[in-house]
Design an enzyme around this catalytic site. Structure first.
Site, PDB file in Angstrom:
ATOM      1  CB  ALA A   1      -1.093 -32.796   7.745  1.00 37.76           C
TER       2      ALA A   1
ATOM      3  CE  LYS B   1      -5.710   6.200   7.717  1.00 41.48           C
ATOM      4  NZ  LYS B   1      -4.439   5.617   8.090  1.00 41.48           N
TER       5      LYS B   1
HETATM    6  S1  IVH Z   1      -7.663   4.777   0.662  1.00 39.28           S
HETATM    7  C1  IVH Z   1      -6.253   8.217  -2.022  1.00 39.28           C
HETATM    8  N1  IVH Z   1      -8.579   3.030   2.391  1.00 39.28           N
HETATM    9  O1  IVH Z   1      -4.131   5.023   4.981  1.00 39.28           O
HETATM   10  C2  IVH Z   1      -6.439   7.514  -0.749  1.00 39.28           C
HETATM   11  N2  IVH Z   1      -6.413   3.900   2.718  1.00 39.28           N
HETATM   12  O2  IVH Z   1      -3.431   8.051   4.934  1.00 39.28           O
HETATM   13  C3  IVH Z   1      -5.926   6.147  -0.784  1.00 39.28           C
HETATM   14  N3  IVH Z   1      -5.254   2.979   4.666  1.00 39.28           N
HETATM   15  O3  IVH Z   1      -1.354   5.053   2.984  1.00 39.28           O
HETATM   16  C4  IVH Z   1      -6.064   5.455   0.477  1.00 39.28           C
HETATM   17  N4  IVH Z   1      -6.853   1.618   5.293  1.00 39.28           N
HETATM   18  O4  IVH Z   1      -2.167   2.773   3.573  1.00 39.28           O
HETATM   19  C5  IVH Z   1      -7.561   3.826   2.035  1.00 39.28           C
HETATM   20  N5  IVH Z   1      -9.493   1.436   3.807  1.00 39.28           N
HETATM   21  C6  IVH Z   1      -8.480   2.234   3.454  1.00 39.28           C
HETATM   22  C7  IVH Z   1      -7.294   2.267   4.194  1.00 39.28           C
HETATM   23  C8  IVH Z   1      -6.276   3.133   3.802  1.00 39.28           C
HETATM   24  C9  IVH Z   1      -5.643   2.043   5.555  1.00 39.28           C
HETATM   25  C10 IVH Z   1      -3.951   3.683   4.694  1.00 39.28           C
HETATM   26  C11 IVH Z   1      -3.237   3.644   3.391  1.00 39.28           C
HETATM   27  C12 IVH Z   1      -2.733   5.015   3.138  1.00 39.28           C
HETATM   28  C13 IVH Z   1      -3.100   5.766   4.364  1.00 39.28           C
HETATM   29  C14 IVH Z   1      -3.638   7.107   3.971  1.00 39.28           C
END
Ligand code: IVH
Length: 693
Positions: A36, A117
């Protein structure tokens, strides 16, 4: 001029304050002010900016509510491509990745920066001179969509960064997602508004991010987590861990679970550690990411095709999977609740092969409209029971039919009932239904029911499993040596249980009726029934149709009396609605239930129900409200005392309250009583009043 200068100063201050509170709330998870108060500051800034449009700035928190809709998203070419990661599904692949990297670098061991990830959508945020100037989706990795107005609404994304050499030209990369908690609340809102629910948090985040109307995005609980930078800025730190640290210092949310792992063993240990926490994390993840920590080594390793050689995604088993519904069954739980269960074509999800998934209850089933033959999304996270999340409507074959809950219990064939306000469908064969044996026994022995001390969950299970007890009436035929023969049961404890069963024989009608476990009959309803019928026989012989008619007549009569300003006449079974009356009638008309009741009150071995004292004339019944702690009585004791004299105890003070009994530390109820001029009593006063009434 002076006014404008003051307004400018105030607006700047509000902006700083609001962004600080945004950060405290969304990034540091440590809010200092209430929602609020935030809204009040926000409204003040909005007003200033409307009155003095020249004061509006692109980094103002007021920009976060969205802008007029776009026709389409402009295309963005990424300055450095947004690549994907190579995946590993087992340890061998992780060992191979580490070996290749060590060989290429010619080193013994490698330190890796390790991160969760995130299971969301990749975005890139461009800052010039500290200001957010563009936000884009990943797209095909080379070209994405310019979703700047949408990303501005994400409150955990800083609109302005501190002035520093590295914030002059910075591209931050990370993931947009919705936390589990906020996703559940979002779907709850969708449901309440009669809108379609989202299948999962990822779909909801994707849909929200790609709204052409950013004012819609602003209403969605999107979050951002940074995991890297586009081009490494000038004077960048030497390691990825330090890059993340710098991003955190600039005000970006960065995964708390990040770390540095030493060698391949460190990677595998991290995988296990995060895996164990996976379903407790605030957001969904689909794996962990390993990145060679030293940036100069990353550069030396370089890229293959579309993925870096210095990084690897180690995936967990998917928590959601598509499969087919082969059949829909109905299971009956311990307490008589019927649960529809989908029999599935076996599917590997959440690390195990799943063949059944719960459909929760009739409403849920109806809402999702799951049918035999449907293709569905099944979810299994952690140790929770697999559930059907949604139906893939477009894959529905022709000729499927809506599923309906059965009208009879699939286990004992008693009719089923669904009480108003309850999601559950219940079997009415409580005392007879084999599926409910343990549940019925546990309810029967409860402290508030027959109060059999020493008969716990374990023993109830043993009694049913050993077939010594089929229904509560069998308890009274038990012998000590039969009990003593059970595992973990000594002679002495067997004796004790037999004694407390014997003690429970002497009981009241209200306790007995409650103990039967009739759907919808809790302690209060049982008391009303006991007060009305006074004896079990009268209850068993009740003419429910006549009673319903009497109730209706009394109700109409009272409506007339009210119009004439006359006192109300007593209504039979006041406080019990038609649905519960029907449930009692239904339960008592089941032959199986009656047989158990007859055995329970068997003159030789069964329970003895004390004659119910005649209630005080209804006209004299007063309403009491209890508050605070009395010197010599617990609240339950005071309640019993009042009720034993035929009076009522209510939970809150209203104009219908006759007395408020106030003890130590009485709260708002006492204040309310004073406001309404209700008589206030202490413990002594309560006793005197009860004697007098
Ligand atoms: S690094 C050159 N770190 O995973 C690599 N990616 O398959 C750049 N993602 O499209 C990615 N968590 O959206 C990185 N801790 C993380 C991540 C991550 C999720 C996703 C990202 C990317 C996909 C790669």
């Amino acid at each position: 001029m002076a006014v404008a200068a003051a307004a400018r100063e105030r607006a700047a201050k509000l902006r700083r304050e609001l962004e600080r509170h945004n950060r405290l709330y969304y990034v540091e998870d440590a809010p200092e002010i209430t929602d609020a108060e935030y809204d009040r500051l926000f409204a003040e800034l909005q007003r200033l900016e409307t009155e003095h449009p020249e004061l509006a700035t692109p980094d103002s928190p007021t920009q976060r509510i969205g802008a007029p809709p776009l026709e389409s998203f402009p295309e963005v070419r990424h300055r450095t491509p947004m690549l994907s990661l190579a995946n590993a599904f087992d340890e061998d692949a992780v060992h191979a990745f580490d070996r290749r990297a060590r060989e290429a670098l010619g080193v013994e061991t490698i330190d890796y920066c390790v991160e969760p990830k995130f299971d969301g959508l990749a975005v890139s945020l461009s800052y010039r001179d500290g200001l957010l100037v563009q936000g884009a989706t990943r797209g095909d990795g080379t070209r994405g969509e310019d979703v700047t107005p949408n990303l501005r609404t994400v409150r955990s994304i800083p609109l302005r960064l501190p002035q520093a050499p590295d914030t002059r030209d910075l591209e931050v990369r990370g993931e947009v997602l919705i936390t589990r908690r906020e996703f559940a609340a979002l779907n709850e809102r969708q449901r309440a508004a009669g809108e379609k629910e989202f299948v999962n948090a990822r779909n909801a985040a994707a849909g929200s991010l790609r709204q052409l109307d950013s004012r819609v995005t602003a209403l969605r609980p999107l979050r951002f987590f940074a995991y890297g930078v586009g081009e490494v800025p000038t004077g960048a730190p030497p390691t990825h861990a330090k890059v993340l640290e710098r991003l955190a210092a600039l005000g970006f949310p960065v995964a708390e679970e990040r770390g540095v792992a030493h060698g391949v063993e460190g990677l595998l240990a991290y995988y296990v550690c995060i895996g164990a926490k996976r379903d407790k994390l605030p957001y969904a993840i689909d794996g962990v990411v390993y990145k060679v920590d030293r940036l100069d080594w990353q550069e030396r390793l370089g890229y293959v095709a579309r993925a870096p050689r210095f990084a690897l995604a180690h995936k967990y088993p998917a928590e959601e999977q598509e499969t087919e519904v082969l059949d829909i069954d109905v299971q009956v739980g311990r307490t008589g609740v019927l649960t529809p269960v989908a029999r599935l074509k076996p599917v590997f999800v959440g690390g195990v092969t799943v063949t059944n998934a719960t459909l929760h209850n009739e409403d849920d089933l109806r809402r999702k409209d799951v049918r035999v033959g449907d293709t569905v999304i099944v979810r299994r996270a952690g140790d929770v029971i697999p559930e059907v999340v949604a139906v893939q409507r477009e894959k529905r074959p022709a000729g499927t039919r809506e599923f309906h809950m059965p009208t009879r219990c699939p286990v004992c064939h008693s009719p089923v009932i669904r009480l108003p306000g309850e999601a559950a469908t219940r079997c009415t064969g409580g005392l007879y239904c084999p599926a409910q044996r343990i549940g019925a026994l546990l309810h029967f022995k409860d402290r508030r029911a027959m109060d059999i001390e020493g008969l716990g969950d374990k023993l109830a299970e043993q009694l049913v499993d050993s077939e010594l007890v089929e229904n509560p009436a069998d308890l009274y035929a038990l012998e000590a040596d039969q009990l003593a023969a059970l595992a973990r049961m000594g002679d002495k404890s067997a004796r004790n249980v037999i004694d407390s069963i014997a003690r429970s024989r002497d009981t009241t009608l209200a306790r007995f009726v409650f103990a039967l476990g009739i759907p919808g009959v809790g302690e209060e309803v049982a008391k009303i029934l006991a007060r009305h019928f006074r004896a079990l026989d009268a209850l068993l012989e009740a003419d429910w149709q006549a009673l319903a008619a009497e109730k209706e007549a009394a109700r109409k009569d009272n409506a007339k009396r009210k119009r004439r300003g006359e006192a109300q006449a007593p209504v039979p079974l006041e406080g019990i609605g038609p649905e519960i009356m029907d449930s009692v009638r239904q339960f008592l008309s089941e032959r199986h239930n009656r047989r158990v009741i007859e055995r329970l009150v068997d003159a030789r071995t069964g329970v003895r129900i004390a004659a119910e004292v005649a209630p005080a004339p209804a006209r004299a019944a007063k309403t009491f409200v209890l508050t605070g702690t009395l010197p010599h009585m617990t609240r339950d004791e005071a309640k019993s005392l009042i009720e034993s004299k035929g009076h009522k105890v209510a939970g809150s003070v209203s104009r219908n309250t006759d007395y408020v009994v106030a003890g130590e530390e009485a709260g708002s109820k006492l204040e309310r009583a004073r406001e309404l001029g209700v008589t206030i009593l202490d413990e002594r006063g309560l006793k005197d009043t009860l004697d007098r009434l």
